[in-house]
Design a protein around this motif. Structure first.
Motif, short mmCIF file in Angstrom:
data_model
loop_
_atom_site.label_atom_id
_atom_site.label_comp_id
_atom_site.label_asym_id
_atom_site.label_seq_id
_atom_site.Cartn_x
_atom_site.Cartn_y
_atom_site.Cartn_z
N LEU A 63 0.95 -1.06 0.08
CA LEU A 63 0.01 0.00 0.00
C LEU A 63 0.84 1.36 -0.10
O LEU A 63 0.61 2.14 -0.56
CB LEU A 63 -0.84 -0.03 1.21
CG LEU A 63 -2.16 -0.93 1.12
CD1 LEU A 63 -2.91 -1.00 2.31
CD2 LEU A 63 -2.99 -0.77 -0.03
N GLY A 64 1.85 1.07 0.76
CA GLY A 64 2.85 2.30 0.64
C GLY A 64 3.45 2.81 -0.84
O GLY A 64 3.61 3.82 -1.19
N VAL A 65 3.57 1.65 -1.29
CA VAL A 65 4.36 1.75 -2.81
C VAL A 65 3.25 2.46 -3.62
O VAL A 65 3.46 3.26 -4.38
CB VAL A 65 4.72 0.45 -3.22
CG1 VAL A 65 5.28 0.58 -4.77
CG2 VAL A 65 6.19 -0.06 -2.57
N PHE A 66 2.08 1.70 -3.57
CA PHE A 66 0.79 2.12 -4.32
C PHE A 66 0.57 3.72 -4.05
O PHE A 66 0.37 4.53 -5.17
CB PHE A 66 -0.33 1.26 -4.04
CG PHE A 66 -1.52 1.94 -4.64
CD1 PHE A 66 -1.93 1.57 -5.74
CD2 PHE A 66 -2.39 2.51 -3.66
CE1 PHE A 66 -3.06 2.22 -6.40
CE2 PHE A 66 -3.85 2.99 -4.08
CZ PHE A 66 -3.98 2.86 -5.54
N ILE A 67 0.56 4.06 -2.77
CA ILE A 67 0.46 5.60 -2.41
C ILE A 67 1.34 6.38 -3.35
O ILE A 67 1.05 7.71 -3.65
CB ILE A 67 0.11 5.70 -1.18
CG1 ILE A 67 -1.11 5.11 -0.44
CG2 ILE A 67 0.41 7.29 -0.59
CD1 ILE A 67 -1.11 4.98 1.14
N LEU A 68 2.63 5.92 -3.09
CA LEU A 68 3.69 6.70 -3.85
C LEU A 68 3.58 7.13 -5.14
O LEU A 68 3.36 8.20 -5.63
CB LEU A 68 5.07 5.95 -3.45
CG LEU A 68 6.53 6.94 -4.08
CD1 LEU A 68 6.51 7.92 -3.13
CD2 LEU A 68 7.59 5.89 -3.60
#
Length: 90
Positions: free
Chosen positions: A20-25
């Protein structure tokens, strides 16, 4: 000489958090560059991200990677749909 210790596996919550962190980025970067079309680009990137996570789930036999893939694709689809605005219907 100490014996080689096996690497600790990431917890399921850590796997979901990383996905989810990579997606948000990359979603924020796409929307910052092109506010109207950035959601569509982010959705296509999320499809690739979901594919990579699914393959990782199959290779590592961990369902957290597959759950991360599903979440990324579903949230990416929601982001894409949110960027489409219907014109007036009058």
């Amino acid at each position: 000489m100490e014996p080689i210790q096996p690497k600790k596996q990431l917890s399921d919550i850590a796997i979901l958090g990383i996905n989810l962190g990579v997606f948000i980025l990359y979603t924020l970067m796409c929307l910052a560059v092109e506010p109207q079309e950035g959601g569509v680009v982010a959705f296509f990137i999320s499809l690739f991200h979901g594919l990579v996570s699914t393959v990782t789930a199959l290779v590592t036999k961990r369902w957290a990677w597959f759950l991360g893939a599903v979440l990324v694709v579903v949230i990416g689809f929601g982001t894409c749909v949110n960027n489409f605005h219907m014109g007036s219907m009058n």
